[in-house]
Design an enzyme around this catalytic site. Structure first.
Site, short mmCIF file in Angstrom:
data_model
loop_
_atom_site.label_atom_id
_atom_site.label_comp_id
_atom_site.label_asym_id
_atom_site.label_seq_id
_atom_site.Cartn_x
_atom_site.Cartn_y
_atom_site.Cartn_z
N HIS A 195 5.54 -9.86 19.40
CA HIS A 195 4.15 -9.55 19.74
C HIS A 195 4.16 -8.31 20.64
CE1 HIS A 195 2.32 -13.67 18.86
NE2 HIS A 195 3.60 -13.99 18.93
N ASN A 235 8.13 -15.45 20.94
CA ASN A 235 8.07 -16.89 21.17
C ASN A 235 9.14 -17.53 20.29
OD1 ASN A 235 5.88 -16.70 22.93
ND2 ASN A 235 4.41 -16.74 21.24
N HIS A 269 8.89 -12.64 14.78
CA HIS A 269 7.91 -11.57 15.01
C HIS A 269 7.86 -11.26 16.49
CE1 HIS A 269 5.98 -15.51 14.98
NE2 HIS A 269 5.22 -15.07 15.96
P1 5GP Z 1 3.52 -17.33 17.32
O1 5GP Z 1 2.54 -18.37 17.81
O2 5GP Z 1 4.38 -17.90 16.19
O3 5GP Z 1 4.32 -16.66 18.37
O4 5GP Z 1 2.64 -16.17 16.69
C1 5GP Z 1 2.01 -16.26 15.46
C2 5GP Z 1 0.87 -15.28 15.50
O5 5GP Z 1 0.46 -15.04 14.18
C3 5GP Z 1 -0.36 -15.79 16.27
O6 5GP Z 1 -0.64 -14.91 17.35
C4 5GP Z 1 -1.46 -15.79 15.22
O7 5GP Z 1 -2.71 -15.38 15.73
C5 5GP Z 1 -0.94 -14.84 14.16
N1 5GP Z 1 -1.37 -15.14 12.82
C6 5GP Z 1 -1.44 -16.36 12.23
N2 5GP Z 1 -1.84 -16.25 10.95
C7 5GP Z 1 -2.05 -14.90 10.73
C8 5GP Z 1 -2.47 -14.16 9.59
O8 5GP Z 1 -2.75 -14.69 8.50
N3 5GP Z 1 -2.56 -12.81 9.74
C9 5GP Z 1 -2.26 -12.19 10.92
N4 5GP Z 1 -2.39 -10.86 10.95
N5 5GP Z 1 -1.85 -12.86 12.01
C10 5GP Z 1 -1.75 -14.21 11.91
#
Ligand code: 5GP
Ligand code: ZN
Length: 116
Positions: A104, A89, A102
């Site tokens: 996924h 994303n 990151h």
């Molecule tokens: P984004 O929305 O930026 O693409 O993805 C961020 C991801 O990080 C989300 O899927 C969310 O669930 C995950 N996430 C947020 N905080 C934490 C955390 O403290 N530990 C882990 N393992 N994942 C997290």
């Protein structure tokens, strides 16, 4: 490169616990805290880059290592053959909430297209 208040830098530094599933010299992979599929793992470079584009612009092979690590995670999880989704994303409009790049790794169930 790191940012003291970056969540994923803090996970890389082991200041915040995470369920780590794969690690190399320059990458770390850990389970997403809010999984959207049976396998939902986040793969990050240990160095801080805000987005996939910023990572790729560094042009030092680290993007390759992140993608290789993602595939090794998929193999470990037993979803490399059946297929998985690797999602970066990028930007708030696409749902990026953590600005440490990151990938996924999502799989273990049927994945629809187009994504929501
Ligand atoms: P984004 O929305 O930026 O693409 O993805 C961020 C991801 O990080 C989300 O899927 C969310 O669930 C995950 N996430 C947020 N905080 C934490 C955390 O403290 N530990 C882990 N393992 N994942 C997290
Ligand atoms: Zn960071």
């Amino acid at each position: 490169m790191s940012e003291a208040d970056c969540l994923f830098c803090r996970i890389v530094a082991k200041e915040i616990p995470a369920r780590i599933v794969h690690e190399t010299d320059r990458t770390l992979a850990f389970r997403d805290v809010n999984p959207q599929a049976p396998t939902h793992v986040l793969v990050v470079p240990k160095d801080h880059y805000p987005t996939a584009a910023a990572l790729a612009a560094a042009d030092d092979g680290l993007t390759d290592e992140v993608i290789r690590a993602a595939h090794e995670v998929a193999e470990q999880e037993g979803i490399a053959e059946s297929g998985y989704r690797l999602v970066f994303n990028t930007g708030p409009g696409a749902g990026q909430t953590v600005f440490h790049v990151h990938g996924h790794v999502v799989g273990g169930r049927d994945l629809n297209w187009p994504p929501g």
